[in-house]
Design an enzyme around this catalytic site. Structure first.
Site, short mmCIF file in Angstrom:
data_model
loop_
_atom_site.label_atom_id
_atom_site.label_comp_id
_atom_site.label_asym_id
_atom_site.label_seq_id
_atom_site.Cartn_x
_atom_site.Cartn_y
_atom_site.Cartn_z
N GLU A 48 0.83 -1.19 0.00
CA GLU A 48 0.00 0.00 0.00
C GLU A 48 0.87 1.25 0.00
O GLU A 48 2.00 1.23 0.48
CB GLU A 48 -0.90 0.01 1.24
CG GLU A 48 -1.87 1.19 1.29
CD GLU A 48 -2.90 1.08 2.41
OE1 GLU A 48 -3.75 1.97 2.52
OE2 GLU A 48 -2.84 0.08 3.17
N ASN A 195 -12.26 -1.17 -1.09
CA ASN A 195 -11.59 -1.75 0.07
C ASN A 195 -12.28 -1.27 1.34
O ASN A 195 -12.57 -0.07 1.48
CB ASN A 195 -10.13 -1.31 0.10
CG ASN A 195 -9.45 -1.63 1.43
OD1 ASN A 195 -9.08 -2.78 1.68
ND2 ASN A 195 -9.30 -0.64 2.28
N GLU A 196 -12.56 -2.19 2.24
CA GLU A 196 -13.16 -1.86 3.54
C GLU A 196 -14.30 -0.85 3.37
O GLU A 196 -14.32 0.22 3.97
CB GLU A 196 -12.09 -1.36 4.52
CG GLU A 196 -11.07 -2.44 4.84
CD GLU A 196 -10.12 -2.07 5.98
OE1 GLU A 196 -10.16 -0.92 6.45
OE2 GLU A 196 -9.33 -2.96 6.39
N TYR A 264 -6.66 -8.62 11.79
CA TYR A 264 -5.31 -8.38 12.30
C TYR A 264 -5.20 -8.93 13.72
O TYR A 264 -6.15 -8.87 14.50
CB TYR A 264 -4.99 -6.88 12.30
CG TYR A 264 -4.76 -6.31 10.93
CD1 TYR A 264 -3.50 -6.38 10.33
CD2 TYR A 264 -5.79 -5.70 10.22
CE1 TYR A 264 -3.27 -5.85 9.07
CE2 TYR A 264 -5.58 -5.17 8.95
CZ TYR A 264 -4.32 -5.25 8.38
OH TYR A 264 -4.09 -4.73 7.13
N GLU A 319 -6.07 -9.06 3.92
CA GLU A 319 -5.28 -8.32 4.91
C GLU A 319 -5.23 -9.14 6.19
O GLU A 319 -6.27 -9.43 6.78
CB GLU A 319 -5.85 -6.92 5.18
CG GLU A 319 -5.69 -5.96 4.01
CD GLU A 319 -6.08 -4.53 4.37
OE1 GLU A 319 -5.92 -4.14 5.56
OE2 GLU A 319 -6.52 -3.79 3.46
N GLN A 368 2.32 -5.89 5.70
CA GLN A 368 2.51 -5.64 4.28
C GLN A 368 3.93 -6.06 3.87
O GLN A 368 4.71 -6.50 4.71
CB GLN A 368 2.28 -4.18 3.98
CG GLN A 368 0.82 -3.75 4.16
CD GLN A 368 0.57 -2.29 3.80
OE1 GLN A 368 1.39 -1.63 3.19
NE2 GLN A 368 -0.57 -1.80 4.21
#
Length: 517
Positions: A48, A195-196, A264, A319, A368
């Protein structure tokens, strides 16, 4: 005890409570008949426009004294080639829904700047754009995964990007691509539709996003990509099962190839804990969050099964990884953190989970790749180091596109402060060259765990194994000591009459390999 049962990608978990710790853990092979293939795309990565991931990470510019190819560091290219990364997701993340792709093509001097309002408020010059990224993917031998701008971008903008990257014939966008020096299209297959969307991608309701999704994909041409483009819906955060339910119910399956999931391993969004100087309580809580991935996949796929019994729609965990407070003295908006043996545990555990759910999980993207969150590579000017996470992914790459070998076992428990977690995760596969690989991760901080597995079914020879371990959980590779943690040959095992007995040290990752006769 923890009962782990894996068969053809399905997982049943039975949890009970016992204070007894067995000396050995017996692992049994379940029938391999009709087992799924472990998609290589489970081993994907994410880049990103965030902190020093792209600029000062991947991209240093063609005039840099650091050796580069079209501005991208050659040492990073070589390191990622060694990992055999199958795909790379770009340009975000939250950044994707503020990125306008046409700002990053054409004459460098005429490109407008952009303020990265999500990450640090820095101004970027758009010198790294579509051509740089897609040419990088080609050099890596990786499939590009483009995240389209749905939050602030229009339908025509995304449709034009598809045409620019994929269309072979004459059209406004393919002509523009040729003007910018690329005669043949790249043929980009994987596309994320925002995204999201529940958060930084627009704060949408799932019903609204489902309608938006259908509108955008209607105008994305499948032309010139074999099998058509692969469209991925912005999926749920953690345990938002309603989000998955609404998308699976409201989006026709012929318009949907994948649904994303983000999770996460973060203990508290308000107090994430230090990246290096953490205590065992913090470590245990991190492992608890990491183990939640198992439950999330089981429950989200159960909803998917309700609407898609034939499993035509894939789960895309695009992610995942550890998230802590930034390294001391660094920009809090850049999300730079060190990578310790704790991160190796997260990587080994999650990759085992993904492998064992290979019937539905067809892609995953570690967050990432460089200098951000659970990175596989860290840089400091001309210096570059490989992290423990890098080494785990390099050890596990043997599972890519191999056939899952289902396993059944009772895991010993890792206990701390009156709570317990399964200490072991294990996955196994058989590849096309008739090699069998078994990967083990033991998250217990103090106890070694011995496993026994009868491998007579595979008639193995030439058994060898590799381990990643260190003295302290907080150990990490640094620019001063870049090889403090590296894989090593491991010999603390016995293999006799087709039976493997292996002792796994505390907080370590082991991969065993054997040749079928």
């Amino acid at each position: 005890m923890y009962k782990h049962f894996l068969k053809s990608g399905a997982i049943l978990i039975l949890v009970g409570f016992s204070q007894l710790i067995s000396a050995q853990t017996k692992i049994e092979i379940v029938s391999i008949e009709n087992s799924p293939t472990i998609s290589k795309h489970i081993y994907g990565h994410f880049a990103e426009h965030l902190g020093r991931c792209i600029y000062e990470g991947f991209y240093v510019g063609e005039n840099s004294v650091i050796p580069n190819s079209e501005g991208v560091r050659i040492d990073i290219i070589e390191a990622l080639k060694e990992l055999q990364i199958p795909n790379l997701r770009w340009p975000g993340g939250c950044f994707a829904d503020t990125y306008h792709w046409m700002d990053g093509i054409g004459d460098l001097e005429k490109r407008p700047t952009i303020v990265n309002t999500w990450w640090g408020g820095v101004t970027e010059d758009n010198s790294f754009g579509t051509h740089n990224f897609l040419n990088l993917c080609k050099e890596l031998g990786a499939e590009p995964y483009l995240s389209g701008n749905v939050g602030s971008g229009g339908v025509q903008e995304l449709a034009d990007w598809v045409q620019y990257t994929n269309f072979k014939g004459k059209s406004p966008m393919s002509d523009l691509r040729r003007e910018n020096g690329k005669e043949e299209p790249w043929g980009v297959k994987y596309w994320g539709i925002g995204n999201e969307a529940w958060g930084c991608g627009g704060n949408m309701r799932p019903e609204y996003y489902a309608d938006i999704y259908k509108k955008y994909v209607t105008f994305m041409s499948d032309a010139d990509v074999e099998g058509g483009i692969y469209k991925i819906a912005s999926g749920a955060s953690n345990d938002d099962y309603n989000w998955t339910e609404v998308l699976m119910k409201n989006i026709p399956k012929n318009m949907l190839q994948g649904v994303a999931l983000h999770h996460y391993s973060v203990i508290d969004w308000g107090a994430k804990g230090p990246d290096v100087n953490f205590d065992e309580e913090t470590y245990f809580k991190t492992m608890k969050e990491s183990w939640l991935m198992e439950e999330l996949i089981v429950k989200h796929t159960a909803i998917m099964d309700k609407y898609d019994e034939e499993k035509k729609v894939d789960l895309i965990v695009d992610e995942w990884g550890g998230w802590y407070e930034v390294s001391e003295g660094t920009n809090p908006g850049f999300l730079y953190q060190q990578n310790t043996m704790r991160d190796a545990m997260i990587a080994g555990m999650n990759l085992n989970i993904f492998n064992n759910h290979a019937d539905r999980v067809k892609m995953a993207n570690l967050a990432q790749a460089v200098n951000v969150l659970q990175a596989v590579i860290l840089t400091d000017k001309e210096k570059m180091i490989l992290t423990p996470t890098y080494h785990v992914m390099n050890m596990y790459k043997v599972h890519q596109d191999a056939t899952l070998i289902p396993l059944s076992f009772d895991s010993p428990m890792y206990s701390f402060d009156n709570e317990s977690l399964p200490a072991l995760t294990v996955s196994a596969s058989k590849d096309s060259s008739q090699k069998v690989h078994i990967s083990f991760t033991n998250i217990d901080t103090k106890k070694s765990n011995t496993v026994v597995i009868d491998l007579n079914e595979f008639k193995l020879k030439n058994i060898n194994s590799t381990i990643l371990s260190s003295i302290s959980l907080q150990d990490h590779n640094s620019f001063e000591n870049p090889n403090k943690i590296t894989p090593k040959n491991f010999k603390d095992f016995k293999f006799a009459k087709g039976v493997l007995e292996l002792t796994i040290p505390p907080f370590s990752v082991i991969v065993v390999e054997g040749d079928m006769m």
